[in-house]
Design an enzyme around this catalytic site. Structure first.
Site, PDB file in Angstrom:
ATOM      1  N   HIS A 180      43.586  54.207  55.662  1.00  0.00           N
ATOM      2  CA  HIS A 180      42.199  54.277  56.143  1.00  0.00           C
ATOM      3  C   HIS A 180      42.092  53.661  57.533  1.00  0.00           C
ATOM      4  O   HIS A 180      42.522  52.532  57.755  1.00  0.00           O
ATOM      5  CB  HIS A 180      41.261  53.541  55.172  1.00  0.00           C
ATOM      6  CG  HIS A 180      40.904  54.373  53.975  1.00  0.00           C
ATOM      7  ND1 HIS A 180      39.749  54.203  53.265  1.00  0.00           N
ATOM      8  CD2 HIS A 180      41.563  55.403  53.380  1.00  0.00           C
ATOM      9  CE1 HIS A 180      39.698  55.086  52.277  1.00  0.00           C
ATOM     10  NE2 HIS A 180      40.799  55.813  52.317  1.00  0.00           N
TER      11      HIS A 180
ATOM     12  N   TYR B  68      30.266  50.230  52.652  1.00  0.00           N
ATOM     13  CA  TYR B  68      29.657  48.951  52.270  1.00  0.00           C
ATOM     14  C   TYR B  68      28.162  49.084  52.568  1.00  0.00           C
ATOM     15  O   TYR B  68      27.786  49.248  53.727  1.00  0.00           O
ATOM     16  CB  TYR B  68      30.227  47.805  53.100  1.00  0.00           C
ATOM     17  CG  TYR B  68      31.663  47.422  52.772  1.00  0.00           C
ATOM     18  CD1 TYR B  68      32.739  48.136  53.286  1.00  0.00           C
ATOM     19  CD2 TYR B  68      31.927  46.321  51.955  1.00  0.00           C
ATOM     20  CE1 TYR B  68      34.050  47.768  52.995  1.00  0.00           C
ATOM     21  CE2 TYR B  68      33.242  45.944  51.661  1.00  0.00           C
ATOM     22  CZ  TYR B  68      34.289  46.682  52.177  1.00  0.00           C
ATOM     23  OH  TYR B  68      35.579  46.319  51.890  1.00  0.00           O
TER      24      TYR B  68
ATOM     25  N   PRO C  74      35.111  39.120  46.815  1.00  0.00           N
ATOM     26  CA  PRO C  74      35.879  40.329  47.129  1.00  0.00           C
ATOM     27  C   PRO C  74      35.362  41.157  48.310  1.00  0.00           C
ATOM     28  O   PRO C  74      36.006  42.129  48.697  1.00  0.00           O
ATOM     29  CB  PRO C  74      35.803  41.144  45.833  1.00  0.00           C
ATOM     30  CG  PRO C  74      34.591  40.648  45.137  1.00  0.00           C
ATOM     31  CD  PRO C  74      34.436  39.209  45.515  1.00  0.00           C
TER      32      PRO C  74
ATOM     33  N   LYS D  49      40.239  40.530  50.384  1.00  0.00           N
ATOM     34  CA  LYS D  49      41.306  39.657  50.882  1.00  0.00           C
ATOM     35  C   LYS D  49      42.172  38.966  49.831  1.00  0.00           C
ATOM     36  O   LYS D  49      43.215  38.401  50.176  1.00  0.00           O
ATOM     37  CB  LYS D  49      40.688  38.542  51.753  1.00  0.00           C
ATOM     38  CG  LYS D  49      40.062  39.051  53.033  1.00  0.00           C
ATOM     39  CD  LYS D  49      41.101  39.605  53.963  1.00  0.00           C
ATOM     40  CE  LYS D  49      40.538  40.231  55.191  1.00  0.00           C
ATOM     41  NZ  LYS D  49      41.406  41.262  55.745  1.00  0.00           N
TER      42      LYS D  49
ATOM     43  N   TYR E 119      39.317  42.484  59.161  1.00  0.00           N
ATOM     44  CA  TYR E 119      39.478  43.388  58.014  1.00  0.00           C
ATOM     45  C   TYR E 119      40.920  43.899  57.911  1.00  0.00           C
ATOM     46  O   TYR E 119      41.493  43.934  56.823  1.00  0.00           O
ATOM     47  CB  TYR E 119      38.490  44.555  58.114  1.00  0.00           C
ATOM     48  CG  TYR E 119      38.286  45.257  56.786  1.00  0.00           C
ATOM     49  CD1 TYR E 119      37.203  44.958  55.970  1.00  0.00           C
ATOM     50  CD2 TYR E 119      39.200  46.222  56.342  1.00  0.00           C
ATOM     51  CE1 TYR E 119      37.022  45.593  54.742  1.00  0.00           C
ATOM     52  CE2 TYR E 119      39.030  46.858  55.120  1.00  0.00           C
ATOM     53  CZ  TYR E 119      37.936  46.540  54.332  1.00  0.00           C
ATOM     54  OH  TYR E 119      37.772  47.165  53.112  1.00  0.00           O
TER      55      TYR E 119
HETATM   56  P1  FAD Z   1      46.819  36.724  39.641  1.00  0.00           P
HETATM   57  O1  FAD Z   1      46.821  38.144  40.031  1.00  0.00           O
HETATM   58  O2  FAD Z   1      45.665  36.154  38.911  1.00  0.00           O
HETATM   59  O3  FAD Z   1      48.155  36.456  38.823  1.00  0.00           O
HETATM   60  C1  FAD Z   1      48.365  35.305  38.077  1.00  0.00           C
HETATM   61  C2  FAD Z   1      49.255  35.650  36.895  1.00  0.00           C
HETATM   62  O4  FAD Z   1      49.563  34.434  36.222  1.00  0.00           O
HETATM   63  C3  FAD Z   1      48.557  36.553  35.890  1.00  0.00           C
HETATM   64  O5  FAD Z   1      49.379  37.660  35.607  1.00  0.00           O
HETATM   65  C4  FAD Z   1      48.338  35.656  34.699  1.00  0.00           C
HETATM   66  O6  FAD Z   1      48.438  36.347  33.462  1.00  0.00           O
HETATM   67  C5  FAD Z   1      49.472  34.649  34.838  1.00  0.00           C
HETATM   68  N1  FAD Z   1      49.195  33.366  34.194  1.00  0.00           N
HETATM   69  C6  FAD Z   1      48.041  32.658  34.202  1.00  0.00           C
HETATM   70  N2  FAD Z   1      48.174  31.525  33.504  1.00  0.00           N
HETATM   71  C7  FAD Z   1      49.449  31.512  33.047  1.00  0.00           C
HETATM   72  C8  FAD Z   1      50.186  30.597  32.267  1.00  0.00           C
HETATM   73  N3  FAD Z   1      49.633  29.473  31.802  1.00  0.00           N
HETATM   74  N4  FAD Z   1      51.461  30.892  31.989  1.00  0.00           N
HETATM   75  C9  FAD Z   1      52.047  32.033  32.448  1.00  0.00           C
HETATM   76  N5  FAD Z   1      51.375  32.938  33.190  1.00  0.00           N
HETATM   77  C10 FAD Z   1      50.103  32.674  33.492  1.00  0.00           C
HETATM   78  N6  FAD Z   1      40.552  41.151  45.168  1.00  0.00           N
HETATM   79  C11 FAD Z   1      40.255  42.099  46.043  1.00  0.00           C
HETATM   80  O7  FAD Z   1      40.665  41.987  47.203  1.00  0.00           O
HETATM   81  N7  FAD Z   1      39.527  43.201  45.644  1.00  0.00           N
HETATM   82  C12 FAD Z   1      39.093  43.357  44.346  1.00  0.00           C
HETATM   83  O8  FAD Z   1      38.461  44.348  44.005  1.00  0.00           O
HETATM   84  C13 FAD Z   1      39.373  42.362  43.412  1.00  0.00           C
HETATM   85  N8  FAD Z   1      38.960  42.458  42.119  1.00  0.00           N
HETATM   86  C14 FAD Z   1      39.243  41.446  41.250  1.00  0.00           C
HETATM   87  C15 FAD Z   1      38.808  41.527  39.920  1.00  0.00           C
HETATM   88  C16 FAD Z   1      39.058  40.482  39.019  1.00  0.00           C
HETATM   89  C17 FAD Z   1      38.562  40.587  37.587  1.00  0.00           C
HETATM   90  C18 FAD Z   1      39.759  39.345  39.472  1.00  0.00           C
HETATM   91  C19 FAD Z   1      40.017  38.188  38.521  1.00  0.00           C
HETATM   92  C20 FAD Z   1      40.225  39.282  40.787  1.00  0.00           C
HETATM   93  C21 FAD Z   1      39.975  40.323  41.690  1.00  0.00           C
HETATM   94  N9  FAD Z   1      40.430  40.297  43.018  1.00  0.00           N
HETATM   95  C22 FAD Z   1      40.128  41.261  43.887  1.00  0.00           C
HETATM   96  C23 FAD Z   1      41.270  39.241  43.516  1.00  0.00           C
HETATM   97  C24 FAD Z   1      42.754  39.614  43.528  1.00  0.00           C
HETATM   98  O9  FAD Z   1      43.023  40.519  42.485  1.00  0.00           O
HETATM   99  C25 FAD Z   1      43.517  38.319  43.411  1.00  0.00           C
HETATM  100  O10 FAD Z   1      43.234  37.552  44.568  1.00  0.00           O
HETATM  101  C26 FAD Z   1      45.018  38.483  43.243  1.00  0.00           C
HETATM  102  O11 FAD Z   1      45.299  39.036  41.976  1.00  0.00           O
HETATM  103  C27 FAD Z   1      45.714  37.127  43.392  1.00  0.00           C
HETATM  104  O12 FAD Z   1      47.046  37.220  42.988  1.00  0.00           O
HETATM  105  P2  FAD Z   1      47.759  35.997  42.305  1.00  0.00           P
HETATM  106  O13 FAD Z   1      49.161  36.452  42.062  1.00  0.00           O
HETATM  107  O14 FAD Z   1      47.525  34.773  43.072  1.00  0.00           O
HETATM  108  O15 FAD Z   1      46.999  35.751  40.931  1.00  0.00           O
HETATM  109  C1  PHB Z   2      38.346  47.987  45.749  1.00  0.00           C
HETATM  110  O1  PHB Z   2      38.688  49.151  46.043  1.00  0.00           O
HETATM  111  O2  PHB Z   2      38.485  47.550  44.606  1.00  0.00           O
HETATM  112  C2  PHB Z   2      37.729  47.137  46.775  1.00  0.00           C
HETATM  113  C3  PHB Z   2      37.654  47.580  48.066  1.00  0.00           C
HETATM  114  C4  PHB Z   2      37.072  46.784  49.043  1.00  0.00           C
HETATM  115  C5  PHB Z   2      36.575  45.546  48.705  1.00  0.00           C
HETATM  116  C6  PHB Z   2      36.671  45.089  47.406  1.00  0.00           C
HETATM  117  C7  PHB Z   2      37.246  45.889  46.426  1.00  0.00           C
HETATM  118  O3  PHB Z   2      35.992  44.778  49.661  1.00  0.00           O
END
Ligand code: FAD
Ligand code: PHB
Length: 391
Positions: free
Chosen positions: A72, A201, A293, A297, A385
């Protein structure tokens, strides 16, 4: 059991760290509470910054993303039933973002780790970390009903916001910075071709809405809702109605509907802990920080953290020098705070706040008008962005 780096969590932070360490000849074991299938199915983020795309390509895990992802070159900001485009290519000297689902990135990373015979332990229970301020920190856990202990040189806390690593740091060591927003996002995944080539947006008097996508067949859409709302209050019909209203545009554009495949409500917060290191425990990704979100980021910040951490660990194992490890937290936080600022700013500009007044609404509209008409302001949005420089 023994390894060089024990990694808690197989999200983007944990899996990418394990991959980056492997490329430097450093061994790690990843411990994950969920099953591989759950990890590979969980719908979360979808936008990859240019720097994240480059990192995945440079480290050999970007091939499927390059085939299936959607590049994009801009986004649309909508207000007053009118859309204005922010052209990333033109404003950032050719940069862009990639639409590619987080769980697809995770599938690619899991495959790369398994091909390289990396150790990923799924469905582990009762994980605890200890001896963090000694030279041999350890992880205790249960796997298939039996207790195990993993002795490490370092532990990477990549276990997300609700994990066990951050709470294992003595509270007096950590400074917590937090803002909770008075709204949430209701998100759906729909079997419908995206109604726009680029993300929209939308600022609307009924609240924010976002049109995003996952593929030429699948749309991802969000509406702002109350923070304590219950998904049972939202029939598919009500969701579409709200999306039609908030995304309606003067030029006769139409939102295409389709079967709702999944829906859920996510609360919004900004959160940072400082420092991101305690002894031989290093926090990365959501375990150390959360962004709302609106700036897309979360996943990108997780990737940036582990890039810094993998280099610091690489330096340590190559030369025994610890200066990069010692500066891990400071290096990451400098960029994290800028990304926090951007995510807060996008959120503040685009949402209706429960206590806002007509002054605030006029101010938000003026801000949207400014950011889409001043080149300086558009460049600022665009460069944030597509992603600030990693270093
Ligand atoms: P996570 O992806 O949370 O990974 C952590 C992992 O650790 C998980 O698999 C979990 O199961 C595991 N874990 C936790 N506790 C334990 C334990 N005690 N023992 C072993 N394993 C464990 N960001 C965006 O930019 N756009 C979005 O649309 C967006 N939507 C989101 C929707 C939801 C519901 C959530 C919660 C977050 C969203 N985010 C979004 C944020 C983005 O997905 C996260 O910032 C990203 O996943 C961070 O990655 P991470 O590896 O730090 O953590
Ligand atoms: C998404 O596609 O899930 C998405 C895209 C842009 C955002 C947040 C989520 O700012």
């Amino acid at each position: 059991m023994r390894t060089q780096v024990g990694i808690i969590g197989a999200g983007p932070a944990g899996l990418l760290l394990s991959h980056l360490l492997h490329l430097q000849g450093i061994e790690s074991i990843v411990l994950e509470a969920r099953s591989q299938q759950q990890v590979e199915k969980r719908v979360r983020a979808g936008i990859l910054e240019q720097g994240t795309v480059d990192l995945l390509n440079e480290t050999g895990v970007g091939a499927r993303m390059m085939r299936q992802g959607l590049v994009h070159h801009g986004i649309e900001l909508q207000f007053g039933h009118e859309r204005r485009r922010i052209d990333f290519q033109e404003l950032t000297a050719g940069k862009s973002v990639m639409v590619y689902a987080q769980h697809e990135v995770l599938k690619d990373l899991i495959e790369a780790r398994l091909v390289a015979q990396g150790q990923l332990l799924f469905e582990v229970d009762d994980v605890t970390v200890g001896d963090l301020d000694g030279s041999k920190p350890k992880v205790q856990f249960r796997k298939d009903g039996s207790s195990q202990e993993l002795i490490c040189d370092f532990i990477a806390g990549c276990d997300g916001f609700h994990g066990v690593c951050r709470p294992a740091v003595p509270t007096e060591v950590l400074n917590v910075f937090e803002r909770i927003y008075p709204f949430a996002w209701l998100g759906i995944l729909a079997q419908a071709p995206p109604s726009s080539k680029e993300l929209i947006y939308a600022y609307h008097e009924r609240g924010f809405a976002l049109l995003s996508m996952r593929s030429p067949e699948i749309s991802r859409l969000y509406v702002q809702c109350p923070p304590d709302d219950d998904i049972r209050n939202w029939s598919d019909e009500r969701i579409w109605q709200e999306l039609h209203t908030r995304l309606e545009c003067l030029d006769g554009w139409k939102l295409m509907e389709g079967p709702v495949l999944q829906k859920g409500i996510t609360g919004m917060r900004s959160f940072v802990v400082e420092p991101m290191q305690y002894g031989r425990l290093f926090l990365a990704g959501d375990s150390a920080h959360i962004v709302p979100p609106t700036g897309a980021k979360g996943l990108n910040l997780a990737a940036a953290d582990v890039r810094v951490l993998s280099r610091a660990l690489g330096e340590y194992y190559a030369s025994g020098k610890i200066y990069l490890l010692d500066s891990y937290s400071t290096t990451c936080l400098r960029r994290i705070w800028k990304v926090q600022r951007f995510s807060w700013w996008m959120t503040s500009m685009l949402h209706r706040f429960s206590d806002d007044n007509p002054f605030d609404q006029r101010r938000q509209l003026a801000e949207l008008d400014y950011v889409t008409s001043s080149r300086a302001a558009s460049v600022s949005l665009a460069e944030n962005y597509v992603g600030l420089p990693m270093d």
